[in-house]
Design a protein around this motif. Structure first.
Motif, short mmCIF file in Angstrom:
data_model
loop_
_atom_site.label_atom_id
_atom_site.label_comp_id
_atom_site.label_asym_id
_atom_site.label_seq_id
_atom_site.Cartn_x
_atom_site.Cartn_y
_atom_site.Cartn_z
N ILE A 17 0.89 -1.03 -0.05
CA ILE A 17 -0.17 -0.18 -0.50
C ILE A 17 0.76 1.09 -0.11
CG2 ILE A 17 -2.58 -1.22 1.22
CD1 ILE A 17 -1.16 -0.17 4.07
N GLN A 18 0.03 2.07 0.11
CA GLN A 18 0.75 3.41 -0.23
C GLN A 18 1.74 3.77 1.27
OE1 GLN A 18 1.92 6.07 -2.72
NE2 GLN A 18 0.72 3.99 -3.71
N ALA A 19 2.69 4.76 1.35
CA ALA A 19 3.27 4.54 2.60
C ALA A 19 3.17 5.83 2.86
CB ALA A 19 5.18 4.41 2.34
N SER A 20 1.68 6.65 3.40
CA SER A 20 1.33 7.40 3.48
C SER A 20 1.89 8.04 5.23
CB SER A 20 -0.11 8.34 3.78
OG SER A 20 -0.76 6.86 4.01
N SER A 21 1.11 8.99 6.09
CA SER A 21 1.70 8.82 7.16
C SER A 21 0.14 8.52 7.42
CB SER A 21 1.65 10.75 7.64
OG SER A 21 0.53 11.01 7.12
N ALA A 22 -0.59 8.60 7.78
CA ALA A 22 -1.38 7.48 7.41
C ALA A 22 -1.45 6.19 7.98
CB ALA A 22 -3.36 7.89 7.64
N ASN A 23 -0.96 5.95 6.80
CA ASN A 23 -1.00 3.92 7.07
C ASN A 23 -0.01 3.65 7.83
OD1 ASN A 23 -3.38 3.96 4.78
ND2 ASN A 23 -1.61 3.68 3.44
N VAL A 24 1.19 4.80 7.46
CA VAL A 24 2.59 3.72 8.86
C VAL A 24 1.96 4.11 10.24
CG1 VAL A 24 4.62 4.81 9.66
CG2 VAL A 24 4.39 4.32 6.94
#
Length: 687
Positions: free
Chosen positions: A275-282
């Protein structure tokens, strides 16, 4: 690249003023506030529609379907998700069917008929609707205000990071700043005054924040002072119910990777997904969290691994079927307060998780392509003094340049050199000294896992005479390429052969010459890419009008011959790349629009493409935005590009990534962003 007679001027050593950047730290300040009432309004997110107007967009509204474009801020990405309801400026409410991020912007597509950009487009806003819930409020708590250092820009446009002509500031574009400095937020300046944010623009690694009111004095409130958000008060709800509940706390789209290791974003060898490593996902997809898959089963996260702008998340249990649960499905993090949902996959003992393999040097011959690189100039300098003297009229880039761009994540180099130096007299053996310099460059590249496109940088001429003339027959052009390839065919750093830089005024003979040279190369090397430039300085925008005859011979259309068609593109008003008008403002989509005729031609003819040159000056923030969008578009079509220019001897040239002063190059973060963004391309596109 140049599409007029100023080509030489653009590639000469020219002076330019650039900006040095000082990025400061971030501080957090907490302030207490009183309890609120028991009625709490759920968060409503609004976003301004981008003011794009071109053949595809009308005031930021898609002309051919129900879509619009907004800034891709963290808040917008979190709010404008599939399934959410959006209220438009005319009052109608639609459901989001999907979102697509393109550089610094995102396209939101809705259900229903297409929208009227004149009614609901820029400068209107779109809103994720709010609702009201009731909850008891606990004792007073605190709210966090955010502050950041102002960038220390001082030039004709900025004074200590403050815009000279209007109330604007430049600050680092980190996730915290993007989340805090949004339109409508209150900002406190160093002198105590408070202003509202009216506009935010992300430019590479920095962002410009514009406020209401009169222009601000940079001497008073600029760097090294800080810019802060003003604290606001909200209510704090009581603790959640104690009865067992399950709720979705984060949802993410799966990356559309399909190759030897991935199937629709699912790891083939173990229970993992990308998935995308956005701050929310991390923050959400971390070890111990529970993840719900598209079929309803839940698994526990064992570990996460961030790779560039993406992240791999590994779960307990058996491998997951990407065909049934992969892209375009989504995955969600769920929280449980009293019980753990059942997991069908865990009825058998958990399988051993296989770590993702370590990255290896990319196979760019017929494997996964490198999409972002640079032109390392130097050997192509001094074309008016040929052969010239090495070290005086021209030079080859030192090893340090190959290492630098490999370390920056751009291990693809287009290496210009001149025919008159590698073969000072037609029909004779290659110059051994010059050939040794060329081979040494390839050795430097190999040492740092860099791939090199050898570019004969001669504009369809040899000592000023046209190829195809009595003085320079086409057979001589084909013969020199055969000799070059015979010398380098076994060198592992060679990515391919660029037949000719920017042919122009060729008397219609370029298709015949390109065919002859390409076929001569194929008698020696049957595999590596052959890059075929276009007539009229290879202009991407003008390509379909000047290069139809380039593929009139079926051999030039045969995919087995591994041909890649090379176009160049600059965004200034005369297409030249000289950027004479330092006040020129660029449409965010101008780069996309200028390469689109070339890309459409490739698609129509089922051919591969490459942008051999594109470049922008360091003094134009709007050009950075246009380049960001261009790079996204090229990545979506699996089209590689090499930026003009880098390497030695550029002085303070405004387009160069390497200047004598060593000052910050604002173009570099945009290129790095796209170099580090993972892609699912398995070969050069748009095939």
């Amino acid at each position: 690249m140049s599409t007029n007679l100023f080509s030489g001027a653009r590639k000469a050593l020219v002076a330019s003023i650039a900006t040095a950047v000082l990025l400061g730290g971030v501080t957090l300040v907490t302030t207490p506030y009183a309890a609120a009432s028991t009625t709490v309004a759920a968060v409503s997110v609004s976003a301004k529609i981008n003011a794009f107007t071109n053949i595809d967009w009308l005031n930021g509204v898609w002309r051919t379907g129900a879509g619009f474009s907004i800034p891709a801020t963290a808040a917008n990405q979190a709010a404008f998700k599939a399934g959410a309801s959006v209220r438009l400026a005319d009052g109608q409410v639609r459901t989001i069917s999907r979102q697509q991020i393109v550089g610094a912007n995102m396209s939101i597509f809705l259900d229903g008929a297409k929208l009227d950009g004149n009614k609901v487009g820029a400068p209107q806003v779109v809103t994720i609707g709010s609702s009201v819930v009731t909850a008891p409020v606990t004792s007073p708590t605190t709210v966090t205000a955010h502050s950041t250092s102002i960038n220390a820009f001082t030039n004709t446009d900025w004074l200590n990071g403050v815009w000279r002509k209007s109330p604007g500031f430049s600050i680092p574009a980190n996730d915290a700043n993007k989340a805090a400095f949004k339109v409508g937020a209150s900002v406190k300046l160093a002198d105590g005054q408070v202003r509202k944010v009216t506009q935010v623009q992300v430019v590479g690694a920095n962002m410009s924040v514009y406020l209401d009111g009169a222009a601000v004095n940079g001497s008073v409130v600029g760097a090294p002072n800080k810019l802060s958000t003003a604290g606001t008060t909200t209510a704090t709800p009581a603790p959640a119910p104690t009865s067992p509940t399950t709720s979705v706390i984060a949802t993410s789209n799966l990356n559309n990777f399909t190759n030897n290791d991935w199937l629709n974003g699912m790891f083939r060898a173990s229970a993992g997904f990308s998935i995308q490593a956005s701050s929310a996902n991390v923050a959400a997809f971390k070890a111990g969290a529970l993840v719900r898959l598209a079929d309803g089963q839940t698994r526990k996260v064992l570990r996460q691994q961030v790779v560039g702008s993406n992240m791999s998340v590994f779960l307990e249990g058996a491998a997951i079927n990407g065909t049934s649960l992969g892209y375009p499905k989504t995955v969600s993090v769920v929280s449980t307060s009293a019980s753990t949902p059942s997991s069908p996959a865990l009825t058998t003992p958990p399988a051993t998780v296989t770590p993702a393999p370590a990255p290896s040097a990319p196979d760019t011959t017929n494997g996964k392509p490198l999409l972002v690189g640079v032109n390392l100039s130097g050997a192509g300098f001094g074309p008016s003094v040929v052969p010239g003297t090495h070290g005086t009229n021209y030079t080859y880039p030192a090893e340090s340049y190959y290492k630098k761009y490999a370390d920056l994540g751009m291990p693809l180099v287009r290496l210009p050199f001149l025919w008159e130096r590698i073969q000072p007299k037609l029909g004779t053996p290659l110059n051994t000294v010059e050939l040794a310099r060329l081979k040494q460059s390839l050795d430097f590249a190999q040492k740092h896992n860099v791939k090199v496109i050898l570019d004969l940088h001669n504009y369809y001429r040899y000592f000023g005479k046209l190829i195809g003339s009595n003085e320079v027959p086409i057979s001589s052009f084909a013969a020199v390429w055969k000799q070059i390839v015979q010398e380098v065919v076994n060198h592992p750093a060679v990515e391919g052969y660029g037949l000719m830089n920017e042919p122009h005024s060729t008397n219609g003979l370029w298709p015949q010459a390109a065919l002859a040279a390409a076929q001569a190369i194929r008698t020696v090397d049957s595999k590596r890419w052959i890059y075929v430039a276009g007539d009229r300085w290879s202009s991407a925008f003008h390509w379909p009008h000047y290069n139809t005859q380039l593929i009139s011979n079926p051999w030039m259309r045969d995919p087995k011959n591994n041909l890649v068609y090379e176009a160049h593109m600059y965004i200034d008003k005369d297409f030249s790349g000289n950027y004479f008008d330092k006040n020129e403002q660029f449409d965010p989509m101008i780069g996309v629009n200028r390469v689109k005729p070339f890309v459409d031609w490739l698609k129509q003819n089922k051919l591969r493409g490459y942008i051999g040159e594109h470049g922008i000056p360091d003094f134009s923030p709007s050009a950075l935005v246009a380049t960001d969008n261009l790079m996204s578009y090229l990545r979506q079509n699996c089209i590689p590009s090499t930026y003009w220019a880098a390497g030695p001897w550029w002085g303070e040239y405004a387009l160069s990534l390497d200047v004598t002063s060593g000052k910050h190059r604002p173009q570099l973060p945009v290129l790095q962003k796209h170099a580090k963004t993972a892609h699912s391309c398995t070969s050069i596109g748009p095939l």
